[in-house]
Design a protein around this motif. Structure first.
Motif, short mmCIF file in Angstrom:
data_model
loop_
_atom_site.label_atom_id
_atom_site.label_comp_id
_atom_site.label_asym_id
_atom_site.label_seq_id
_atom_site.Cartn_x
_atom_site.Cartn_y
_atom_site.Cartn_z
N LYS A 388 17.04 -26.90 19.65
CA LYS A 388 16.79 -27.05 17.89
C LYS A 388 16.54 -28.75 17.91
CE LYS A 388 19.52 -25.15 15.53
NZ LYS A 388 21.15 -24.11 14.98
N GLY A 389 15.74 -29.00 16.76
CA GLY A 389 15.34 -29.95 16.16
C GLY A 389 15.63 -30.75 14.56
N GLU A 390 15.60 -31.46 13.47
CA GLU A 390 16.65 -31.38 12.37
C GLU A 390 15.70 -30.12 12.02
OE1 GLU A 390 14.35 -35.15 11.09
OE2 GLU A 390 12.31 -34.51 11.84
N THR A 391 16.60 -30.51 10.64
CA THR A 391 16.58 -29.54 9.79
C THR A 391 16.49 -30.39 8.30
OG1 THR A 391 18.69 -28.06 10.70
CG2 THR A 391 18.29 -28.30 8.42
N LYS A 392 15.51 -29.99 7.86
CA LYS A 392 14.64 -30.55 6.44
C LYS A 392 15.43 -29.95 5.49
CE LYS A 392 11.55 -32.42 9.23
NZ LYS A 392 9.88 -33.03 9.38
N THR A 393 15.47 -30.87 4.31
CA THR A 393 15.34 -30.17 2.71
C THR A 393 13.85 -29.90 2.10
OG1 THR A 393 17.25 -30.20 3.02
CG2 THR A 393 16.65 -29.93 0.67
N ASP A 394 13.44 -29.19 2.12
CA ASP A 394 12.61 -29.51 0.97
C ASP A 394 11.92 -30.17 -0.89
OD1 ASP A 394 12.52 -27.45 -0.51
OD2 ASP A 394 10.70 -26.13 0.35
N SER A 395 11.18 -30.13 -1.52
CA SER A 395 11.61 -30.50 -2.77
C SER A 395 12.56 -29.77 -3.45
CB SER A 395 10.10 -31.02 -3.53
OG SER A 395 9.30 -29.83 -3.44
N SER A 396 12.02 -28.04 -3.29
CA SER A 396 13.04 -27.18 -3.90
C SER A 396 14.19 -27.12 -3.66
CB SER A 396 12.08 -25.76 -3.36
OG SER A 396 12.61 -25.56 -2.61
N GLY A 397 14.48 -27.59 -2.70
CA GLY A 397 16.09 -27.85 -2.17
C GLY A 397 16.15 -26.73 -1.15
N GLN A 398 15.30 -25.86 -0.68
CA GLN A 398 15.38 -24.72 -0.13
C GLN A 398 15.48 -25.98 1.63
OE1 GLN A 398 11.94 -22.36 0.23
NE2 GLN A 398 13.44 -20.86 -0.19
N THR A 399 16.32 -25.37 3.24
CA THR A 399 16.37 -25.90 3.92
C THR A 399 15.58 -24.82 4.91
OG1 THR A 399 18.12 -25.02 4.32
CG2 THR A 399 18.59 -27.31 3.03
N SER A 400 14.46 -25.98 6.13
CA SER A 400 14.62 -25.02 7.65
C SER A 400 14.76 -26.08 8.74
CB SER A 400 13.02 -24.79 7.13
OG SER A 400 12.19 -26.38 7.63
N THR A 401 15.06 -25.15 9.86
CA THR A 401 15.34 -26.15 10.79
C THR A 401 13.58 -25.97 11.76
OG1 THR A 401 17.62 -25.50 11.17
CG2 THR A 401 16.52 -26.16 13.33
N GLU A 402 13.89 -27.06 12.49
CA GLU A 402 12.45 -27.77 13.43
C GLU A 402 13.06 -27.04 15.06
OE1 GLU A 402 9.50 -31.42 13.97
OE2 GLU A 402 9.46 -30.40 11.36
N LEU A 403 12.10 -26.31 15.15
CA LEU A 403 12.24 -26.44 17.05
C LEU A 403 11.03 -27.52 17.64
CD1 LEU A 403 13.07 -22.62 17.24
CD2 LEU A 403 14.55 -24.59 16.59
N LYS A 404 12.35 -28.06 18.94
CA LYS A 404 11.19 -28.83 19.53
C LYS A 404 10.67 -28.01 21.36
CE LYS A 404 10.79 -32.59 16.42
NZ LYS A 404 9.76 -32.74 15.80
N GLY A 405 9.05 -27.82 21.30
CA GLY A 405 9.05 -26.70 22.19
C GLY A 405 8.23 -27.66 23.06
N SER A 406 8.72 -27.20 24.39
CA SER A 406 7.55 -28.16 25.85
C SER A 406 7.92 -26.66 26.18
CB SER A 406 8.95 -29.19 27.03
OG SER A 406 8.50 -29.83 27.57
N ALA A 407 6.35 -27.24 26.61
CA ALA A 407 5.05 -26.02 27.42
C ALA A 407 4.85 -26.78 28.93
CB ALA A 407 3.98 -25.42 26.79
#
Length: 584
Positions: A388-407
């Motif tokens: 799990k990476g960071e959770t961001k909030t866009d201009s509309s107030g919606q949040t999304s969590t980023e996943l960091k992957g290593s292949a």
């Protein structure tokens, strides 16, 4: 159970030299060596500096900066290649006369990779005249743009594959950029940085700098130990040019002329400075440096490489050692959890997917690359581990969590190209990606994880075949009885340096088991006898405890390497067992 072994052979006729043992000539032949020119090791035989595209653009910029003593900020990366590149550029520029040089390395947890927009904003706010990226930059389009818009010049030095668009830098030095005629495409980031320093020194000489100031041109070879370390630790192919760099670095270290930090990390591992091998870079020093970037801050590892005080270096090396042990503990727990996830995949579908992808929210972002590598080795599939990476909030107030992957990938599957194809065929799933044939990194949204897995599996379906998925162990054949000596083992060491793309000599054969027991709870210690009746100590590290020790095994077929074991003043030949199966 049997070993799937293929002997290394060459279609080319081997060259013959009276000074080389016939077995070593055969080993060289199996690696494509056909003439003595291909095993040259003198520094003067390195590829010409000016054949590296971008050198002629960067050197006038830096020469003007030297005359004005402009402020330079080096932006590095958080792995061993990035650490050695940063330390090398700091030391090299100072040696060339620059006084206002600083560095900034992104913390992987706060900034992510390279000259990101967030890191660029920090660099701009702190003030500088020139930014030099090392081991990154070729894919940092937005970060470079921000720095340029602030009126700061940017020199990109990198070795990663270039994308469709290049950064808007004042100079780009990268053997893998379009139209670069440099013959070696395998330079590590630290190798590219070294070439820039060599080019700048030559430009300063051509401009009469040394003559006008009545000083001698500095000897940049005193930093080639850093080049060797970063080259091996980054697992780039040891082509002819890289072998020269690594050989020269090893020679310097063996002579005791190395950075105190390197000497301290070797001492912490009980390694004899005068007997160091290229493999020690990859298995001893590299992991300790990488532990700083994985768990803490790579700046700590860089400071260890920069210090001229051996006492300070020892203290730092001890801390790095502690970090590496902590990393091992974290990795073991994550690996067991990941294997449990994979076993459930097999239960559900009856077979492994084309590509393995695993994720748990509490996994450590700095260790997922190692876990992906372990799973790739165990299941022999291209593998990605996510954290799990960071959770961001866009201009509309919606949040999304980023996943960091290593292949991590297997031979025959270029993992960066696979990710590029996923990105093309299934747009808007991958946020960003980059890397090499065998290793890559990427970011996706957490709610796109299942969609990404389906896309990853579908793309791999077009690239995988039975041949690709059949794991073959390459060896140099059976070793003649007269070669089981410490003298021949030393000859093999001197015939290197060995590494990625130029693998250390590996042999196979059948032996009688005289004795077997566990040491250290997980290592198999053996006494073996060959057909000539010679007895040898052998050890198989991290053996499969479900199979070994095996009291019924009287004969074994092993893949092994020669090693010299020194214990309490006694020296004897030891076989390092890489693979073992009961042969009776």
């Amino acid at each position: 159970m049997s070993l799937n072994i293929k002997r290394r052979v060459s279609d080319n006729a081997p060259f013959f030299s009276s000074s080389l043992h016939p077995v070593i000539q055969s080993i060289y032949s199996g690696r494509g060596i056909t003439s003595a020119d291909q095993i040259k090791r003198k520094a003067g035989e390195l590829l010409p500096v000016n054949s590296l595209k971008g050198i002629s653009d960067a050197t006038p910029i830096l020469f003007d900066a030297l005359k004005q003593q402009s402020h330079i900020t080096i932006v590095g990366d958080f792995d061993a290649d990035g650490a050695t590149s940063t330390a090398l550029m700091m030391l090299g520029l100072r040696k060339l006369g620059f006084e206002n040089v600083a560095y900034k390395v992104p913390n992987r947890f706060d900034y992510g990779y390279g000259l990101s927009p967030e890191l660029a904003a920090d660099v701009i706010s702190q003030g500088t005249d020139i930014v030099i990226t090392v081991d990154n930059g070729i894919s940092c389009l937005a970060g470079v743009d921000l720095v340029k818009q602030a009126g700061i010049k940017v020199i990109v030095t990198d070795h990663h594959l270039a994308g469709r668009e290049l950064p808007n830098a004042d100079a780009i030095i990268n053997p893998n950029q379009p139209d670069c005629e440099f013959e070696s495409k395998n330079l590590a980031g630290v190798g590219v940085a070294f070439y820039l320093l060599l080019g700048l020194r030559a430009y300063m000489r051509d401009q009469g700098w040394y003559e006008n100031h009545q000083i001698a041109a500095p000897n940049l070879a005193e930093f080639i130990d850093l080049v060797a370390l970063g080259t091996v630790a980054d697992v780039v192919k040891l082509d002819e040019n890289n072998r020269i760099l690594v050989h020269q670095g090893l020679a310097r270290i063996k002579s005791g002329l190395c950075r105190p930090g390197i000497r301290a990390m070797l001492a912490m591992s009980n390694k004899d400075l005068h007997k160091v091998k290229s493999s020690d870079f990859g298995f001893v020093i590299g992991p300790r440096l990488n532990a700083a970037g994985r768990l803490d801050d790579m700046s700590f590892g860089i400071r260890c490489l920069l210090t001229d005080d051996y006492g300070q270096a020892l203290k730092m090396a001890e801390d790095l050692n502690d970090l590496n042990n902590e990393r091992k503990d974290i990795e073991q727990g994550m690996r067991l959890e990941a294997e449990s996830v994979v076993s459930k995949l097999k239960v559900l579908d009856g077979a492994l997917p084309n590509g393995i992808s695993v994720y748990k929210p509490d996994w450590h972002q700095g260790v997922i690359g190692i876990v992906a590598g372990r799973l790739k080795e165990k299941y022999y599939r291209p593998t990605i581990a996510f954290a799990k990476g960071e959770t961001k909030t866009d201009s509309s107030g919606q949040t999304s969590t980023e996943l960091k992957g290593s292949a991590r990938s297997i031979p025959g599957i270029h993992i960066r190209d696979v990710l590029d194809e996923v990105n093309t065929r299934y747009p808007n799933i991958i946020i960003k990606f980059g890397g090499h044939a065998m290793a890559a990194g990427l970011s996706i949204r957490e709610d796109h994880y299942d969609e990404f897995n389906r896309a990853f599996d579908a793309v791999l379906l077009n690239h995988l075949s039975e041949d690709v998925l059949t794991q073959v162990t390459l060896t140099d054949g059976e070793l003649p009885a007269e070669c089981f000596t410490t003298d021949f083992s030393q000859q093999l060491d001197l015939a290197g340096p060995w590494g990625q793309g130029f693998p250390e000599p590996t042999f196979d054969g059948q032996f009688e088991v005289i004795n077997q027991r566990l040491v250290g709870a997980k290592h198999l210690k053996l006494v073996l006898c060959n057909a000539a009746g010679q007895l040898f100590d052998a050890i198989h590290f991290n053996t499969d405890l479900e199979l070994w020790p095996n009291p019924n095994a009287r004969q074994v077929h092993i893949v092994y390497q020669l090693d010299i074991n020194e214990f309490r003043g006694n020296t004897n030949l030891q076989l390092l067992v890489r693979e073992i199966v009961a042969a009776d």
